[in-house]
Design an enzyme around this catalytic site. Structure first.
Site, PDB file in Angstrom:
ATOM      1  N   TYR A 118       0.570  -1.433   0.198  1.00 36.34           N
ATOM      2  CA  TYR A 118      -0.205  -0.076  -0.053  1.00 36.34           C
ATOM      3  C   TYR A 118       1.135   1.026  -0.367  1.00 36.34           C
ATOM      4  CZ  TYR A 118      -4.332   2.394   0.463  1.00 36.34           C
ATOM      5  OH  TYR A 118      -5.086   3.167   0.567  1.00 36.34           O
ATOM      6  N   LYS A 173     -20.771 -20.139  -9.687  1.00 41.52           N
ATOM      7  CA  LYS A 173     -20.153 -19.963 -10.859  1.00 41.52           C
ATOM      8  C   LYS A 173     -18.853 -19.749 -10.360  1.00 41.52           C
ATOM      9  CE  LYS A 173     -21.038 -20.376 -14.918  1.00 41.52           C
ATOM     10  NZ  LYS A 173     -21.651 -21.487 -15.822  1.00 41.52           N
ATOM     11  N   GLU A 215     -24.254 -14.084 -17.386  1.00 39.39           N
ATOM     12  CA  GLU A 215     -24.611 -15.224 -16.853  1.00 39.39           C
ATOM     13  C   GLU A 215     -26.395 -14.988 -16.559  1.00 39.39           C
ATOM     14  OE1 GLU A 215     -24.657 -19.349 -15.727  1.00 39.39           O
ATOM     15  OE2 GLU A 215     -22.772 -17.901 -16.042  1.00 39.39           O
TER      16      GLU A 215
END
Length: 484
Positions: A118, A173, A215
């Protein structure tokens, strides 16, 4: 008395029943017999506790649906000396809290690592990407991340149930992407079913992703959404309900034809369901040189002169049904070599399958209940496949999409192409091996560890090798035409 059920028991409706039963030699046998008489399938019996008078047992069994599960429990409750203490739905237990999570790839154990992951170190990486945007593909999660985008308008066989209710499917999925392809995928469930809004949102979030998996978006909107996003974005856009299904069907058909000794150029195929999946299947079969296809939907066979043609149907009537057949599905089946169903349950009987050509092939893929009972179909067809995991020859998209995206991400491909689809289908078919082929084995197991790497390698090769785009100066080579 046996409880009648026309649906097949499945692990998707598995329950665990905790019961207390008298401690005698026949106690557990009476429980399992009751489940069997009710049409359930016992998969496990675990003794939880016991004393001198009673045994506490967890009885796990597959049922056909929620109503059937209740019938199984009711049959057990009727037994003398049995106390049902608790019934657990194993599917709901698996979904508690969701099925995926984010896990950091860096440890962040000390100030030094934090300074590089970071601020201040991360600023240098940001400036590098600002100067050369393509570096995002190697310096961020874009390299291995896919958005699974849905509007919840066509979820499984459930219909338009909305984005929140679609989330368990999208999570699943994403889990499959990771398990089988090593791809990091994340559900993006959109609270809109407006075509323009969906396109705008996906275009806006695309910088974070290396690919877009559309989808469960209803036809015909899904066709326009995919086509326009493909033109806008420099990453692959893949509608799995179309292309994943088509790839798996072509792979299965390739091996089924090997088993029955027929050539794809000589066969006639009947497809039930001319929506997203059916249209994509037909297009890929035509590109592979199929003899003829008759597409059927609610109006019957699609043919020239049929009124009300919209979406992809005008294209279908111009490119299929050479004889101009205009009757219903059952009539179209007479003499056909192959039936492919991506539509609705219980449309056909075994008698309908009996009218097909000798050595016929039946792919009844409606889920959870296929277009024809596979047990009846096997009495007449040489090969039967379904979408169910509890039947031989399961045609499941998980054979395709993890490897397809793995290959596209590795190749840093900018689009999904016809060459990739055909290569993926060949790789899946060849994963079985000709020495293993038989009427009950025309596709590899979804757990076959060789499949996804083979598909990924085939897709990489079709994309012209690692780190090479499948386009040159923005135009695809002729042999790698985009899927349309």
């Amino acid at each position: 008395m046996t409880t009648a059920t026309h649906r097949l028991p499945s692990a998707g409706f598995s329950i665990t029943i905790r019961v207390s039963v008298r401690a005698d030699a026949s106690a557990i046998g009476r429980l399992t017999t009751a489940v069997g008489e009710a049409g359930g399938v016992v998969t496990a019996v675990d003794v939880v506790d016991s004393d001198s008078t009673a045994v506490v047992v967890d009885l796990t069994c597959d049922t056909a649906d929620s109503a059937h599960a209740e019938q199984v429990v009711a049959c057990i409750e009727k037994l003398d000396g049995v106390d049902v203490r608790k019934v657990s739905d194993r599917t709901f237990l698996l979904h508690l809290g969701g099925k995926i999570e984010v896990t950091p790839k860096v440890a962040l154990r000390n100030r030094d690592e934090l300074s590089r992951a970071y601020t201040p170190g991360v600023a240098r990486v940001c400036l590098q990407i600002a100067e050369n945007p393509d570096d995002a593909r190697r310096l961020t999660i874009k390299r291995n991340t896919v958005a699974v985008v849905t509007d919840g308008s066509a979820v499984l066989g459930l219909g338009n149930i909305g984005p929140a209710a679609a989330m368990p499917v999208m999570e699943g999925k994403a889990a499959l992407f990771k398990r089988f392809g090593g791809v990091d995928a994340w559900p993006v469930a959109l609270d809109t079913q407006d075509t323009e809004e969906i396109i705008s949102i996906v275009r806006a979030i695309a910088p974070a992703y290396g690919g877009i998996n559309l989808e469960d978006i209803a036809a015909p909107r899904c066709f326009e959404i995919e086509e326009r996003l493909r033109a806008m974005l420099d990453i692959p856009v893949f509608h799995d309900d179309q292309h994943g299904t088509a790839i798996c069907v072509l792979a299965a058909l390739t091996n089924a034809l090997r088993v029955v000794g027929k050539s794809i150029g000589d066969i006639r195929v009947v497809v039930s369901g001319a929506g997203a999946a059916g249209t994509a299947i037909i297009k890929l079969l035509l590109r592979q040189g199929v003899g003829d296809v008759i597409a059927t939907d609610r109006p019957g066979a699609l043919h020239r002169g049929l009124p009300g043609l919209t979406g992809a149907w005008p294209w279908l009537v111009e490119n299929t049904n050479k004889t101009g057949y205009s009757g219903d599905l059952k009539g179209a089946l007479r003499g056909a070599d192959v039936f492919i169903g991506v539509s609705a349950p219980n449309l056909l009987t075994g008698d309908d399958i009996a009218t097909m050509a000798p050595n016929s092939i039946v792919f009844a893929l409606a889920n959870p209940d296929p277009e024809v009972d596979p047990r009846e179909a096997r009495e007449h067809a040489a090969i039967v496949a379904t979408g169910r995991s509890d039947q031989p020859n399961q045609i499941n998209n998980v054979l395709a999409f993890p490897g397809v995206f793995r290959g596209m991400l590795d190749a840093q491909a900018r689009e999904f192409t016809e060459a990739m689809a055909l290569a993926a289908a060949r790789a899946i078919a060849d994963s079985v091996g000709e020495d293993k082929l038989n009427p009950s084995v025309i596709v590899p197991s979804v757990f076959d560890a060789r499949v996804a790497p083979a598909v990924a390698a085939a897709v990489r090769a079709a994309a012209k090798g690692p780190h090479l785009d499948s386009t040159v100066d923005g135009e695809p080579p002729a042999e790698v035409a985009p899927i349309s």
